[in-house]
Design an enzyme around this catalytic site. Structure first.
Site: not given
Ligand code: CTP
Length: 391
Positions: A201-204, A269
């Site tokens: 995943g990512n930090r969005s 994102a």
């Protein structure tokens, strides 16, 4: 929006006003003058607005209620009821309480709904003060005529909350080119499964996409909001929310919704890669290194660029670390989009997770416009203002 309440008996109607404003989708921060506390309790308004009520410039042990931030956050300042006293102070730029400080700092439209007794309203000083306030660009709503709290009858009654909300709606929404438009907005990260419990995943946080959806709905658009996993609760008129997890789910949801949309804003994102063969069972720990083969996800924005319907306006986001402008312009060409919102990873307080953002807007045949660090609501406003001037 900021709702200023001053010391007038009509303040008792503001409980109803807050409810009406909330029901129409506004986020309401109430600011009361000290005198307003004699007419309605802050507890009532805090409960109805869902935010603590503010009164003092400095409260508690030196906590500063930042009028500059509040004024910049607001898309509209409404003062209802407006007493003769606060009216006179506004005309002279006085600033001895939080509401007056916010008024002086406001860059947004300011509306006032005066309410006072017949003779106070008739007094030449009140008349000329109102005239001067209008000359300063402040919009007046009412007052209406009718029965007054004193028992007298005549001009001075605060306009009914329903009519105030209707006036704001028709003024603010009526001006927007987004009124009646259908928009698709994506938000948040995507999660790409490695196994049943792990993902890439990512930090969005999704805050930027949600702020865009709220602002667009406020301007009268109907918004299809397709969001990855975020912890934001949002339930407001004009926004239909679809929750998805992976890039593939987001692509599917977007494709089926984009055809009849006038405007598409892809602020999500989206993961560029996903595990090629996610395990159906939980991967057990071993002593040896583990490699996960990744395959590219579908570029949803690029698909939109290739399959856009007649006249559809397409906005993409770009998060870059170096050579931002050049990369963003390249992305704009490659993906066939009309506008790119560029974030730089080098800017403090911008991008993922923050409540603020610092963007440069790049359109076709126009010089890029760089904005300072703004709240995400303000950023949503400048993006949509820019978009409105481009469509
Ligand atoms: N995007 C998308 N689908 C993807 C990846 C990105 O729709 N699979 C969209 C994002 O929502 C954003 C824009 O493309 O609007 C830019 O995404 P970004 O990941 O920064 O750009 P890429 O084209 O993937 O290029 P790079 O990773 O090289 O910066």
């Amino acid at each position: 929006m900021l709702l200023g309440i001053t010391g007038s008996i009509a303040a008792y109607k503001t409980a109803h006003l807050v409810r009406e404003l909330k029901a129409s989708g506004a986020e309401v921060q109430v600011i009361m003058t000290p005198a307003a506390h004699d007419f309605v309790t802050p507890l009532t308004l805090a409960t109805l607005s869902g935010r603590p009520v503010l009164t003092e410039l400095v409260s508690g042990c030196g906590t500063w209620n930042d009028h500059v931030h509040l004024a910049r956050w607001a898309d509209v300042l409404l003062i209802a009821p407006l007493s003769a006293n606060t009216l006179a102070k506004m005309v002279h730029g006085e600033c001895d309480n939080l509401l007056l400080a916010c008024h002086l700092s406001a860059t947004c439209p300011v509306y006032v709904a005066p309410a006072m007794d017949l003779e106070m309203f008739r007094d030449p000083s009140t008349r000329s003060n109102l005239e001067r306030l209008r000359d300063h660009g402040v919009h007046t709503i009412g007052p209406d005529s009718g029965e007054l709290a004193s028992g007298l009858s005549g001009e001075g009654r605060m306009t009914e909350p329903t009519d105030i909300v209707e006036r704001l709606r028709s003024d603010l929404v009526g001006r927007s080119k987004l009124k009646g438009k259908r928009m698709l907005i994506t938000a948040g990260p995507t999660q790409e499964a490695i196994d049943p419990v792990r993902y890439i995943g990512n930090r969005s946080s999704g805050k930027m996409g949600f702020a865009l959806a709220e602002e667009a709905a406020m301007r009268g658009a109907t918004v299809e909001l397709v969001t990855g996993p975020v912890s934001i609760a949002l339930d407001r008129p004009g926004i239909v929310r679809t929750d998805v997890t992976s890039a593939a789910e987001m692509a599917k949801a977007c494709k089926s919704r984009s055809t009849d949309c006038h405007i598409v804003i892809m602020s999500a994102a989206v993961a560029d890669y996903r595990p090629a063969s996610p395990s159906t069972a939980k991967i057990k720990k071993k002593d040896s290194p583990l490699s996960i083969a990744l395959e590219p996800t579908e570029d949803i924005l690029a698909w939109m660029g290739r399959n856009r319907s007649e006249g559809q306006f397409l906005v993409g986001f770009a998060l870059e670390s170096d050579d931002g402008l050049a990369h963003a312009k390249g992305k704009m060409e490659r993906k066939n989009v009309d506008m790119i919102v560029l974030n730089s990873l080098k800017d403090e307080g911008a991008g993922f997770g923050h409540d603020t953002n610092k963007v440069t807007l790049i359109g076709k045949d126009k010089d890029p416009v760089a904005f300072p660090l703004l709240s995400k609501s303000e950023t949503a406003r400048v993006i949509l203002d820019h978009l409105e001037s481009a469509i």
